[in-house]
Motif scaffolding. Structure first.
Motif, short mmCIF file in Angstrom:
data_model
loop_
_atom_site.label_atom_id
_atom_site.label_comp_id
_atom_site.label_asym_id
_atom_site.label_seq_id
_atom_site.Cartn_x
_atom_site.Cartn_y
_atom_site.Cartn_z
N SER A 1 2.81 -2.73 -3.35
CA SER A 1 2.59 -1.88 -4.52
C SER A 1 1.21 -2.10 -5.11
CB SER A 1 3.66 -2.19 -5.58
OG SER A 1 4.95 -1.90 -5.10
N VAL A 2 0.73 -3.33 -5.12
CA VAL A 2 -0.61 -3.62 -5.65
C VAL A 2 -1.68 -2.93 -4.82
CG1 VAL A 2 -2.28 -5.48 -6.02
CG2 VAL A 2 0.09 -5.79 -6.75
N ARG A 3 -1.55 -2.99 -3.48
CA ARG A 3 -2.55 -2.34 -2.61
C ARG A 3 -2.56 -0.83 -2.82
NH1 ARG A 3 -0.48 -6.16 1.14
NH2 ARG A 3 0.82 -4.55 2.06
N TYR A 4 -1.37 -0.24 -2.95
CA TYR A 4 -1.29 1.21 -3.12
C TYR A 4 -1.92 1.64 -4.45
CZ TYR A 4 0.73 5.88 -3.37
OH TYR A 4 0.92 7.22 -3.47
N ILE A 5 -1.66 0.86 -5.52
CA ILE A 5 -2.25 1.18 -6.82
C ILE A 5 -3.77 1.06 -6.77
CG2 ILE A 5 -2.41 0.38 -9.22
CD1 ILE A 5 0.54 -0.38 -9.03
N THR A 6 -4.26 0.05 -6.07
CA THR A 6 -5.70 -0.15 -5.97
C THR A 6 -6.38 1.04 -5.31
OG1 THR A 6 -5.35 -2.55 -5.83
CG2 THR A 6 -7.48 -1.70 -5.10
N ILE A 7 -5.76 1.56 -4.24
CA ILE A 7 -6.33 2.71 -3.53
C ILE A 7 -6.36 3.94 -4.43
CG2 ILE A 7 -5.97 4.29 -1.60
CD1 ILE A 7 -4.81 1.90 -0.04
#
Length: 609
Positions: free
Chosen positions: A197-203
């Motif tokens: 979830s953190v990676r997706y939000i960052t993108i």
């Protein structure tokens, strides 16, 4: 600095500035709407992702909480085992506190685990398997402690409990390890989901930032032109609001000072050691501080609106009301000692002061007052008066009799009447013994209450003590034709024989004094597991129920006239209670009016005998 009033021209100029600023602002609406649409899309996507992230993070924290609770439960089991072992090894009862805390914490953590894993049926099943093992473990620890209290030297039993506890501990540890392993698997899965979830939000945020920056850069130039206009508007707003701010600061300062004053007054009243109250012009409460609850039967909030005279004991209401109204009529303060009844029958005494309050036009507004709790001092004064009354009567009666008898002998009128003279000497001797007994009772009670008497205990025969008492009181019983019954039981007690004799003499002599003629006084000794029970039963008039709880208080007499007629001082039963309590025993009475009374007391037996 003096402020000049705003003119019509100034107002018109400022209005034109506002109009121009509004027209220019419409040119930026399209650009901002586009940026807003883009940011909204990015925001919605980010919001959905953040919700997932927070949900995953919540479950990660939840799993950590479960693992921490498991650790606390394990620590509780270890504390319980450590407390039991320390108590059995050293005999120090302070270890029982560690044991009890450990058992309590284990149960709290187990209940918490059940609540935390409600969503997980598998974990619930594991906890259901652990729960009876923990219960069995706690029962084993408890039984081990109980056995140690009664059989300290039985090492084999303690070894058996230790082995049993070790086996249960291994079983519980195995189950807990399974539970902990399952939670750590869940922790790994949820941590991976959180990272995704953190990676997706960052993108998403990166893409949205790039697009938003590009779009906003195109309208930045237009915004620069509006900055000057905005500054003009802000200057106008600052000038317009400057006076309001000054007025607001002044008002806030005044309110702060007023609030501070109110808080100081409320703190002074609520923390005062005396009851503080205010009354309106009708005598009803408008304010009471928390200390009033110690005196009134009502709670503070329930007292508001009630008339203070209604809270006074009904026997004193008329007198206090008349005196208070007279003081108000004279516009003077009022002071008195007033009783306040409670629903449970208790009466609180208070020393009350009230002072009238008048307006600047001398209109009566109400009263302010305080009440000092004098219940304790009133009880002490009453007890002192009772003591002086009883003591003076008991001292004066034998002294008057001795004086009269010796006076007759001194005049010589009985010189030729030897029998009558002998009777006078016996009267003086008996009253002198009564006087000595009264003084000794007072001295004994004072020494017992102040712990100035050291009890030197020894093993002695209870049968021999009772036989000695029967021999000493046999003549007193014969005078009233009372039979003393006792069946020897070959019981040994660990006590101070002189003080136990004193206790039994007081109880048996009371039974003889207050028994009817041709009746029986029965003395029974029963050996129990850890104590010896003494019973003194009479067939007297009995004791009313309302006196059973206070019969052992000093100077308490059920019927003062009968007690004085029988030579009672009112200290005998109080001395008995003090002696028995210093031996570590208990004393009480059971009675039926018209059928007689039975006095009981116990003496504990040493466990290491």
């Amino acid at each position: 600095m003096t402020r000049l009033p705003m003119t019509n021209d100034d107002f018109q100029n400022k209005t034109n500035v506002f109009m121009k600023f509004s027209i220019k602002k419409n040119l930026l609406t399209g650009g901002f709407l586009s940026a807003l649409l883009l940011l909204s899309s990015v925001g919605i996507a980010s919001y959905i992702s953040i919700i997932k992230l927070l949900k995953n993070q919540h479950w990660v924290e939840h799993t950590h909480e479960v693992l921490d609770t498991i650790e606390f439960m394990k620590m509780g089991l270890l504390d319980a085992e450590r407390g039991r072992r320390g108590y059995i090894i050293t005999g120090d009862i302070s270890y029982l506190n560690t044991y009890e805390i450990g058992v309590s914490n284990t149960q709290k953590m187990l209940r918490k685990l059940f609540m935390l894993t409600l969503y997980n049926n598998k974990q619930q099943q594991k906890l259901e398997a652990i729960q009876p093992l923990i219960k069995k473990k706690e029962q084993s620890l408890k039984k081990s402690i109980e056995v140690y209290k009664t059989q300290k030297a039985n090492r084999e039993i303690q070894i058996k409990f230790t082995n049993q506890g070790r086996d249960l501990q291994h079983q519980i540890q195995a189950k807990i390890d399974e539970l902990e392993k399952a939670e750590r698997v869940l922790l790994s899965q949820r941590s991976q989901a959180t990272n995704r979830s953190v990676r997706y939000i960052t993108i998403i945020i990166g893409i949205g930032y790039f697009l938003s920056f590009s779009l906003l850069s195109s309208v930045w130039f237009l915004l620069q032109k509006q900055i000057d206009k905005r500054r003009q508007v802000e200057a106008i707003l600052r000038q317009t609001n400057h006076r309001l701010k000054d007025e607001l600061k002044e008002r806030q300062l005044a309110e702060a000072l007023l609030q501070e004053s109110e808080e100081k007054f409320r703190s002074l009243c609520e923390r005062s050691p005396v009851c503080i109250f205010m009354l309106n012009e009708e005598g009803n409460f408008t304010y009471v501080n928390p200390q009033c609850q110690m005196i009134f039967s009502d709670e503070c909030d329930k007292a508001i609106g009630k008339n203070w005279l209604q809270l006074i004991h009904e026997e004193e209401q008329d007198r206090v009301t008349q005196n208070w109204l007279q003081a108000l009529f004279k516009q003077e303060g009022f002071s008195d000692e007033v009783p306040f009844p409670h629903p449970e029958g208790k009466i609180s005494w208070g020393r009350i002061w009230t002072s009238p309050i008048f307006s600047t036009k001398r209109k009566f507004l109400g009263c302010v007052g305080i009440i000092e709790d004098i219940t304790a001092s009133h009880a002490i004064a009453q007890l002192k008066n009772e003591f002086l009354s009883i003591a003076s009567h008991e001292l004066r009666t034998p002294l008057s009799s001795i004086r009269g008898a010796l006076g007759l002998l001194a005049t010589g009128v009985l010189q030729n009447q030897p029998e009558t003279a002998k009777q006078m000497i016996e009267i003086a001797s008996n009253d002198a013994e009564r006087l000595v007994r009264l003084v000794n009772d007072m001295l004994d009670f004072q020494r017992l209450q102040s712990n100035k008497i050291i009890l030197r205990k020894q093993w002695c025969s209870a049968d021999n003590l009772v036989k000695e008492i029967i021999n000493s009181l046999e003549s007193l019983a014969a005078e009233k034709q009372i039979t003393l019954l006792f069946s020897p039981n070959n019981v040994q007690i660990w006590a101070n024989p002189d003080r136990i004799i004193q206790t039994l003499v007081n109880l048996v002599s009371n039974a003889i004094k207050f028994s009817l003629t041709n009746s029986t006084v029965t003395i029974v000794i029963i050996k129990q597991t850890d104590k010896v029970l003494f019973q003194v039963k009479d067939q007297g008039p009995g004791i009313p129920t309302e006196h059973l709880e206070t019969i052992f208080d000093k100077f308490h007499q059920v019927d003062a006239s009968d007690s004085r007629q029988e030579g009672a001082t009112g200290l005998g039963l109080a001395i008995c209670k003090s002696i028995v309590q210093q031996h570590g025993g208990e004393i009480w009475v059971e009675s039926v009016v018209g059928k007689g009374s039975t006095f009981y007391f116990t003496l504990p037996l040493p466990l290491d005998r």
